[in-house]
Write a protein that holds these residues in place. Structure first.
Motif, PDB file in Angstrom:
ATOM      1  N   ASN A  55       8.766  -2.676 -34.546  1.00 11.16           N
ATOM      2  CA  ASN A  55       9.310  -1.722 -33.571  1.00 11.16           C
ATOM      3  C   ASN A  55       9.449  -2.442 -32.225  1.00 11.16           C
TER       4      ASN A  55
ATOM      5  N   ASN B  81       8.305  -1.332 -29.236  1.00 14.00           N
ATOM      6  CA  ASN B  81       7.458  -0.673 -28.247  1.00 14.00           C
ATOM      7  C   ASN B  81       6.357  -1.549 -27.650  1.00 14.00           C
TER       8      ASN B  81
ATOM      9  N   ALA C 138       7.303  15.903 -31.069  1.00 13.27           N
ATOM     10  CA  ALA C 138       8.733  15.594 -31.010  1.00 13.27           C
ATOM     11  C   ALA C 138       9.023  14.106 -31.210  1.00 13.27           C
ATOM     12  N   THR C 139       8.029  13.263 -30.910  1.00 14.39           N
ATOM     13  CA  THR C 139       8.200  11.818 -31.104  1.00 14.39           C
ATOM     14  C   THR C 139       6.970  11.291 -31.845  1.00 14.39           C
ATOM     15  N   TYR C 140       7.101  10.082 -32.392  1.00 15.58           N
ATOM     16  CA  TYR C 140       5.892   9.369 -32.841  1.00 15.58           C
ATOM     17  C   TYR C 140       6.130   7.911 -32.453  1.00 15.58           C
ATOM     18  N   ILE C 141       5.789   7.620 -31.198  1.00 13.50           N
ATOM     19  CA  ILE C 141       6.043   6.292 -30.641  1.00 13.50           C
ATOM     20  C   ILE C 141       4.990   5.338 -31.200  1.00 13.50           C
TER      21      ILE C 141
ATOM     22  N   ASP D  34       9.146   2.444 -35.913  1.00 14.99           N
ATOM     23  CA  ASP D  34       8.945   3.558 -34.989  1.00 14.99           C
ATOM     24  C   ASP D  34       9.168   4.912 -35.679  1.00 14.99           C
ATOM     25  N   GLY D  35       8.549   5.931 -35.115  1.00 16.89           N
ATOM     26  CA  GLY D  35       8.885   7.308 -35.472  1.00 16.89           C
ATOM     27  C   GLY D  35       8.249   7.832 -36.742  1.00 16.89           C
TER      28      GLY D  35
ATOM     29  N   ASP E 141       0.580  15.726 -27.311  1.00 18.05           N
ATOM     30  CA  ASP E 141       1.253  16.539 -26.292  1.00 18.05           C
ATOM     31  C   ASP E 141       0.369  17.737 -25.929  1.00 18.05           C
TER      32      ASP E 141
ATOM     33  N   VAL F 254       1.908  12.295 -30.615  1.00 19.49           N
ATOM     34  CA  VAL F 254       3.223  11.789 -30.199  1.00 19.49           C
ATOM     35  C   VAL F 254       3.268  10.270 -29.981  1.00 19.49           C
ATOM     36  N   GLU F 255       2.120   9.586 -29.994  1.00 20.42           N
ATOM     37  CA  GLU F 255       2.143   8.136 -29.756  1.00 20.42           C
ATOM     38  C   GLU F 255       0.888   7.509 -30.360  1.00 20.42           C
TER      39      GLU F 255
END
Lengths: 152, 152
Positions: free
Chosen positions: A147, A149, B58-61, B69-70, B126, B132-133
Motif C-alpha cells: 500500500n 500509506n 468508511a475507510t480501512y487505511i 489498502d482498504g 471513528d 478505520v486505520e
C-alpha cells in the motif's frame, strides 16, 4: 456460540486495563506519557544512561529478547548504541496511555539514510510514574509495500 | 538545552492523544476495546471476513506493508490465511485504549507448534467505534533470548 462465549471471557479477562475516568488518573497518565517520552529520548537519542536511569523504578523487567534484564541491561544497550550506532535517531510518532501503561510508536534509524525500523513499545509504570517494565515489537521497514500509506 | 526544548516541543505535538477524563469517553473507550477484540478474533481466528467487516468504518487505511489498502485488502489477507494458515491462532495478551485509539499486544502462531510472532497493533476508530486505520509491528520470537522474561 462457544467461540463467542470464549471471546467474551477473554475480553473480560483483558478488561483489567480499563481506562479510569477520574481527573486525577488522567493527570497521572499525562505525567506517565511525559516521563516515557523523556526516558526514551534520554536513552535512545541522547544515549545517556545516567539521565535515563532517573526515570526507572525499583525494577526494569525487560521483555525485548536482545536485551539483558534490569537497569544493567539498559546500561549495556545504551553503551552498545554509543559504540556501534552513535547516530541512532528514534523518533516518537505517537504516544498513548492507559492506566499504568504507556505505548509509543517509533521510527528508529540506526544509520542515517537507511529505512530503519518501525517499533511499538509498551512500558509499565509504577504509581509514582517510574518505568518498571518494557515490551516491544521491532520490524524492519521494507523497501516496497503493498500500500502507499507508509508504516506511520 | 536545545535538545530539551526540542523534546518539549515534540512532546507538546504528541499531546493530541491526551486521555479524556469524562465518564462518557471512558465508556466509549471500553466499547472501542471490545469492538477491536471482536474484530481481531473474527478476522484472525475465525477468519470470517463478513463478520470482521461489520466492525469497519468508511475507510480501512492500512499501514502494514504486506497488506493492500482498504477492506478489500483485509478480505484478501483473510483469504490468504484460510488458504495457507488455516490453523493460525492470534492470542490477545493485552488491550489498551486512549481516545480513538486501541492498542493490542498479540502472540500470533501461524503453524501450531512454532514460536510465532510478537505483534503490537494500533487501531484508530471513528466516533461510532468503527475501525478505520491500522498500524502494526511484527517480530518473530527468537529461539534464544538475553533475558528469561519471554516476549509477553
Amino acid at each position: 456460540m462457544i467461540r463467542t462465549v470464549l471471546a467474551a471471557l477473554a475480553f473480560a479477562a483483558l478488561a483489567f486495563s480499563s481506562p479510569q475516568a477520574s481527573a486525577a488518573d488522567a493527570k497521572q497518565m499525562e505525567i506517565n506519557k511525559k516521563n516515557v517520552v523523556e526516558f526514551y529520548n534520554a536513552a535512545l537519542n541522547e544515549k545517556d544512561f545516567e539521565k535515563a536511569s532517573k526515570y526507572l523504578g525499583a525494577t526494569y523487567i525487560q521483555h525485548n529478547p536482545t536485551a539483558p534484564d534490569g537497569a544493567e541491561g539498559l546500561k549495556g544497550f545504551i553503551a552498545f548504541l554509543r559504540d556501534k550506532f552513535p547516530n541512532n535517531k528514534s523518533e516518537i510518532k505517537r504516544v498513548f496511555a492507559d492506566g499504568n501503561f504507556v505505548i509509543v510508536h517509533v521510527h528508529a534509524v540506526r544509520e542515517p539514510g537507511t529505512r530503519g525500523n518501525a517499533i511499538i513499545d509498551i512500558f509499565r509504570l509504577d504509581d509514582n510514574g517510574k518505568v518498571v517494565e518494557h515490551w516491544d515489537a521491532v520490524q524492519p521497514i521494507p523497501e516496497k509495500a503493498a500500500n502507499n500509506n507508509g508504516m506511520f
